[in-house]
Enzyme design. Structure first.
Site, PDB file in Angstrom:
ATOM      1  CD  GLU A   1      44.553  30.035  39.568  1.00  0.00           C
ATOM      2  OE1 GLU A   1      45.352  29.429  40.285  1.00  0.00           O
ATOM      3  OE2 GLU A   1      44.688  30.114  38.328  1.00  0.00           O
TER       4      GLU A   1
ATOM      5  CB  CYS B   1      47.040  34.689  27.984  1.00  0.00           C
ATOM      6  SG  CYS B   1      45.606  34.758  26.990  1.00  0.00           S
TER       7      CYS B   1
END
Ligand code: SF4
Length: 360
Positions: free
Chosen positions: A89, A331
């Site tokens: 990703e 994150c």
């Protein structure tokens, strides 16, 4: 097939010479590939047709095939396919300073940080430099206008040192992607020998962000078992070396706030003590939810109090707003896609481009 982003200028000149072509053709090709980001050699109209065909037969160009895309409020996440069927990703995040690409450098991660989705499912392999570069090109082809790059996707960049460094050189070289080194940040969980190496090797002004997350060795060992191989004292010495070797350049310390784990006032005091006298910036971020993980985020009030307590002790601190949560692109939320996902994606590669089919 070799990828054009892995080819040095000297290698390209030699390849052209072997075909009786002058060296200036290399400049034309590099300009098309990097400045104009062509997705096909057929677009290089200044070259003779036979040469375009030979280039196409020998080298890959353009972004990685997009398996799936998610469009978030302030982010774009792509799942891209690598040549051997693995997938990673990458994310484009819109900020007021421009758009930032968060790239992966490994398939999975071996470091086992307790709050990170990339650790789930373990490590498969390192990415090549061109696989890293092509994530940025895929994001751009999908509509992102990338001006900053952070190595904070899946994997530990400093455990894939040579390929990451090579990708950085491609990003900053004036005749390649020409991105300012100031706009490139390498994030690491703290691989001490590699931090020292990078301090010498990285182009001037490339930034370093160290994921700290605990002010004591005991707590760090629980949260970041892979990184805790090095004691905090050793890690901070390496960070001091970075600052010294790079003319006073500060290190950014990332600290993920975990409810009831590392967010007490005493943790803030210990952290302030650790960083006192060091050139630093502390980035606090409340943990983003990770499926299958017991840890949760500190409350907003707790995070603000933690930040204030650091500030009161002279620490430069920012409490970061999380971006990309709505599409699990924030994150710590990027993850490896398993065989089942791979099987279900087979034969369903979406075309790269602004009008590529969107999936939510
Ligand atoms: S935080 Fe970084 S080093 Fe730790 S598991 Fe996640 S990707 Fe790996």
């Amino acid at each position: 097939m070799q990828c054009i982003y892995d080819v040095t200028t000297e290698e390209l000149v030699a390849w052209l010479e072997a075909r009786g072509q002058p060296a200036y053709r290399a400049k034309q090709i590099l300009e098309g590939v990097y400045r104009h980001r062509v997705a096909s050699f057929a677009s290089l109209s200044a070259l003779p047709r036979w040469l375009r065909q030979e280039l196409a037969a020998e080298f890959e160009v353009g972004g990685l095939p997009v398996v799936r895309r998610w469009d978030g409020e302030d982010s774009l996440k792509l799942l891209v396919a690598l040549g051997d069927g693995e997938m990673v990703e990458c994310v484009g995040m819109r900020t007021r300073w421009g758009e930032t690409a968060c790239v992966s450098c490994q398939v999975g991660c071996a470091m086992g940080c307790a709050f990170c989705a990339s650790a789930l499912g373990g490590y498969r392999r390192n990415l090549t430099a061109s696989e890293i570069v092509r994530q940025v090109i895929s994001l751009e082809a999908a509509g992102a206008r990338i001006s900053n790059i952070v190595f904070m996707g899946m994997g530990e960049p400093l455990l894939n040192y040579d390929q990451v460094l090579s990708a950085i050189h491609t990003f900053v070289a004036p005749d390649r992607m020409a991105i300012s080194p100031r706009h490139i940040t390498v994030g690491t969980c703290g691989i001490v020998p590699a931090i020292r190496r990078l301090a010498r090797d990285a182009p001037r002004r490339v930034e370093l962000a160290v994921s700290l997350n605990a002010p004591t060795d005991d707590l760090r060992r629980k949260l970041m078992p892979g990184a805790a191989k090095w004691r905090l004292a050793e890690l901070l010495e390496a960070c001091d070396f970075w600052t010294e070797a790079r003319g006073g350049q500060p290190v950014t310390y990332a600290y993920v706030l975990l409810r009831g784990v590392n967010d007490a006032p005493s943790h803030a005091d210990e952290l302030a003590k650790l960083l006192a006298g060091r050139r630093h910036l502390v980035n606090l971020i409340r943990m983003n939810p990770v499926e299958g993980c017991q840890l949760t985020a500190s409350s907003k009030a707790r995070a603000l109090a933690f930040a204030r307590r650091l500030q009161d002790q002279g620490i430069s601190v920012t409490l970061r707003r999380s971006r990309g949560r709505d599409v699990r692109a924030a994150c710590g939320q990027l993850r490896r896609h398993d065989d089942q996902a791979r099987a279900s994606c087979q034969g369903k590669l979406y075309p790269v481009g602004r009008r590529a089919k969107k999936q939510q």
